[in-house]
Motif scaffolding. Structure first.
Motif, PDB file in Angstrom:
ATOM      1  N   PHE A   1      49.418  52.754  57.782  1.00 35.53           N
ATOM      2  CA  PHE A   1      49.039  51.820  58.821  1.00 35.53           C
ATOM      3  C   PHE A   1      47.512  51.760  58.975  1.00 35.53           C
ATOM      4  CE2 PHE A   1      53.145  53.678  59.725  1.00 35.53           C
ATOM      5  CZ  PHE A   1      53.942  52.570  59.925  1.00 35.53           C
ATOM      6  N   GLU A   2      47.082  50.842  59.778  1.00 32.16           N
ATOM      7  CA  GLU A   2      45.657  50.806  60.105  1.00 32.16           C
ATOM      8  C   GLU A   2      45.348  51.964  61.047  1.00 32.16           C
ATOM      9  OE1 GLU A   2      44.548  47.007  61.623  1.00 32.16           O
ATOM     10  OE2 GLU A   2      45.249  45.916  59.855  1.00 32.16           O
ATOM     11  N   PHE A   3      44.139  52.434  60.983  1.00 28.21           N
ATOM     12  CA  PHE A   3      43.766  53.631  61.744  1.00 28.21           C
ATOM     13  C   PHE A   3      44.080  53.442  63.227  1.00 28.21           C
ATOM     14  CE2 PHE A   3      40.636  56.043  64.281  1.00 28.21           C
ATOM     15  CZ  PHE A   3      41.016  57.319  63.907  1.00 28.21           C
ATOM     16  N   ASN A   4      44.805  54.392  63.742  1.00 28.75           N
ATOM     17  CA  ASN A   4      45.143  54.449  65.160  1.00 28.75           C
ATOM     18  C   ASN A   4      45.966  53.236  65.603  1.00 28.75           C
ATOM     19  OD1 ASN A   4      45.102  55.859  67.598  1.00 28.75           O
ATOM     20  ND2 ASN A   4      43.370  54.658  68.391  1.00 28.75           N
ATOM     21  N   LYS A   5      46.672  52.610  64.648  1.00 28.73           N
ATOM     22  CA  LYS A   5      47.481  51.441  64.961  1.00 28.73           C
ATOM     23  C   LYS A   5      48.843  51.550  64.278  1.00 28.73           C
ATOM     24  CE  LYS A   5      43.570  48.246  65.428  1.00 28.73           C
ATOM     25  NZ  LYS A   5      42.971  46.964  64.946  1.00 28.73           N
ATOM     26  N   ALA A   6      49.710  50.605  64.647  1.00 26.55           N
ATOM     27  CA  ALA A   6      51.016  50.526  64.002  1.00 26.55           C
ATOM     28  C   ALA A   6      51.104  49.276  63.141  1.00 26.55           C
ATOM     29  CB  ALA A   6      52.124  50.509  65.057  1.00 26.55           C
ATOM     30  N   THR A   7      49.973  48.670  62.842  1.00 25.60           N
ATOM     31  CA  THR A   7      49.911  47.445  62.052  1.00 25.60           C
ATOM     32  C   THR A   7      49.953  47.770  60.570  1.00 25.60           C
ATOM     33  OG1 THR A   7      48.556  46.430  63.776  1.00 25.60           O
ATOM     34  CG2 THR A   7      48.629  45.329  61.623  1.00 25.60           C
ATOM     35  N   LEU A   8      50.812  47.082  59.842  1.00 23.61           N
ATOM     36  CA  LEU A   8      50.938  47.325  58.407  1.00 23.61           C
ATOM     37  C   LEU A   8      49.802  46.662  57.645  1.00 23.61           C
ATOM     38  CD1 LEU A   8      54.767  46.648  57.989  1.00 23.61           C
ATOM     39  CD2 LEU A   8      53.647  48.868  57.954  1.00 23.61           C
ATOM     40  N   THR A   9      49.275  47.376  56.668  1.00 25.57           N
ATOM     41  CA  THR A   9      48.249  46.815  55.784  1.00 25.57           C
ATOM     42  C   THR A   9      48.937  46.096  54.624  1.00 25.57           C
ATOM     43  OG1 THR A   9      48.133  48.764  54.374  1.00 25.57           O
ATOM     44  CG2 THR A   9      46.746  48.764  56.365  1.00 25.57           C
ATOM     45  N   PRO A  10      48.213  45.258  53.878  1.00 16.70           N
ATOM     46  CA  PRO A  10      48.815  44.618  52.700  1.00 16.70           C
ATOM     47  C   PRO A  10      49.390  45.628  51.717  1.00 16.70           C
ATOM     48  CG  PRO A  10      46.779  43.518  53.274  1.00 16.70           C
ATOM     49  CD  PRO A  10      46.867  44.724  54.161  1.00 16.70           C
ATOM     50  N   ALA A  11      48.708  46.761  51.530  1.00 17.78           N
ATOM     51  CA  ALA A  11      49.224  47.799  50.624  1.00 17.78           C
ATOM     52  C   ALA A  11      50.524  48.390  51.158  1.00 17.78           C
ATOM     53  CB  ALA A  11      48.182  48.894  50.421  1.00 17.78           C
ATOM     54  N   ASP A  12      50.586  48.558  52.498  1.00 22.44           N
ATOM     55  CA  ASP A  12      51.821  49.070  53.111  1.00 22.44           C
ATOM     56  C   ASP A  12      52.985  48.126  52.855  1.00 22.44           C
ATOM     57  OD1 ASP A  12      50.323  51.148  54.167  1.00 22.44           O
ATOM     58  OD2 ASP A  12      49.997  50.138  56.079  1.00 22.44           O
ATOM     59  N   LYS A  13      52.719  46.811  52.962  1.00 19.03           N
ATOM     60  CA  LYS A  13      53.773  45.820  52.778  1.00 19.03           C
ATOM     61  C   LYS A  13      54.294  45.822  51.330  1.00 19.03           C
ATOM     62  CE  LYS A  13      52.158  42.801  56.496  1.00 19.03           C
ATOM     63  NZ  LYS A  13      51.624  41.464  56.860  1.00 19.03           N
ATOM     64  N   ASP A  14      53.412  46.072  50.372  1.00 23.09           N
ATOM     65  CA  ASP A  14      53.854  46.159  48.977  1.00 23.09           C
ATOM     66  C   ASP A  14      54.834  47.307  48.795  1.00 23.09           C
ATOM     67  OD1 ASP A  14      52.350  43.993  48.221  1.00 23.09           O
ATOM     68  OD2 ASP A  14      50.657  45.179  47.491  1.00 23.09           O
ATOM     69  N   VAL A  15      54.512  48.451  49.422  1.00 28.67           N
ATOM     70  CA  VAL A  15      55.402  49.613  49.332  1.00 28.67           C
ATOM     71  C   VAL A  15      56.744  49.314  49.990  1.00 28.67           C
ATOM     72  CG1 VAL A  15      55.737  52.006  50.047  1.00 28.67           C
ATOM     73  CG2 VAL A  15      53.498  51.256  49.218  1.00 28.67           C
ATOM     74  N   LEU A  16      56.700  48.709  51.178  1.00 25.07           N
ATOM     75  CA  LEU A  16      57.929  48.449  51.916  1.00 25.07           C
ATOM     76  C   LEU A  16      58.774  47.354  51.263  1.00 25.07           C
ATOM     77  CD1 LEU A  16      56.713  48.740  55.621  1.00 25.07           C
ATOM     78  CD2 LEU A  16      58.093  50.359  54.323  1.00 25.07           C
ATOM     79  N   SER A  17      58.146  46.455  50.521  1.00 25.66           N
ATOM     80  CA  SER A  17      58.915  45.429  49.805  1.00 25.66           C
ATOM     81  C   SER A  17      59.831  46.080  48.774  1.00 25.66           C
ATOM     82  CB  SER A  17      57.973  44.436  49.117  1.00 25.66           C
ATOM     83  OG  SER A  17      57.274  43.666  50.073  1.00 25.66           O
ATOM     84  N   THR A  18      59.312  47.115  48.094  1.00 27.54           N
ATOM     85  CA  THR A  18      60.131  47.859  47.132  1.00 27.54           C
ATOM     86  C   THR A  18      61.276  48.565  47.837  1.00 27.54           C
ATOM     87  OG1 THR A  18      58.204  48.191  45.707  1.00 27.54           O
ATOM     88  CG2 THR A  18      60.087  49.638  45.354  1.00 27.54           C
ATOM     89  N   VAL A  19      60.968  49.148  49.012  1.00 25.06           N
ATOM     90  CA  VAL A  19      62.004  49.832  49.784  1.00 25.06           C
ATOM     91  C   VAL A  19      63.064  48.833  50.240  1.00 25.06           C
ATOM     92  CG1 VAL A  19      62.473  51.161  51.867  1.00 25.06           C
ATOM     93  CG2 VAL A  19      60.432  51.652  50.517  1.00 25.06           C
TER      94      VAL A  19
END
Length: 231
Positions: free
Chosen positions: A127-145
């Motif tokens: 996530f972004e620092f001190n947030k619960a917002t997903l970064t583009p890299a996070d979304k790539d990982v979660l797309s696979t999941v």
């Protein structure tokens, strides 16, 4: 003595022909050899000059009789036609005493082993620092999941738990882990994972570390989201 000379050849000849009848057609050389030996003996009873003619005559008759009356083996499986219950067996196929190939073994059906419970650990979503917002890299990982979870059966139950490191207060980390778990579930649902599959979404804060929070690497491992699959 004349009766013996007359009867003996007939008895011996009949014995030879009867014996040949129980053999296969391909055994005619054996019939010829045995018949020839007996024919020679029969001829010699009269005189030695008859031995050769007797051998030729009786041997020829025995071979011919064996060929005509003998039991054949048309498919060449080693079982005479009179006993072959499976004529026409392809060459080279192993057969039983009845000339039939042995029954094919029953297929072995292996039951698929279903793991009743499995946990997917996502460590690369920070996530972004001190947030619960997903970064583009996070979304790539979660797309696979998401692709992986959509392959599960409709009865699979998913439990999502967010975790943090120990930096910050317990209360703050508890709320942060909950928000991050919610963000992960929201993204997965938007990418096709049924909302009804999620039976639990919670935050564990810093209460369940898997590594040492005193090191940067350890804290990175503790900042994670776990998805438990119950089938």
């Amino acid at each position: 003595m004349s009766i013996v000379r007359t009867a003996l050849p007939l008895v011996l000849l009949t014995s030879v022909l009867t014996g040949c009848a129980g053999l296969q057609k391909t055994d005619w050389p054996t019939c010829a050899a045995v018949g020839g030996a007996i024919g020679a003996g029969l001829g010699a009873i009269e005189s030695t000059s008859w031995a050769g003619g007797g051998a030729l005559y009786v041997g020829g008759m025995a071979a011919a009789y064996c060929w005509v009356k003998g039991d054949g083996d048309e498919d060449g499986d080693g079982v005479p036609d009179s006993r072959d219950k499976c004529p026409g067996t392809p060459k080279g196929v192993q057969v039983d005493a009845d000339g039939c190939p042995p029954p094919a073994p029953a297929p072995v059906v292996e039951e698929a082993v279903v793991v009743k419970e499995e946990t997917i650990v996502i460590r690369d979503v920070h996530f972004e620092f001190n947030k619960a917002t997903l970064t583009p890299a996070d979304k790539d990982v979660l797309s696979t999941v998401a692709t992986r979870l959509k392959q599960e059966t409709s009865t699979a139950q998913l439990s999502v738990t967010g975790h943090t490191d120990s930096v910050g207060s317990d209360a703050y980390n508890q709320k942060l882990s909950q928000r991050r778990a919610d963000s992960v579930v929201k993204y997965l649902v938007e990418n096709g994972v049924p909302q009804s599959s999620f039976v639990s979404v919670s935050g564990a804060g810093e209460s369940q570390p898997v590594a040492d929070n005193k090191t940067a690497d350890g804290r990175a491992m503790n900042r994670r989201t776990e998805i438990k699959i119950n089938r």
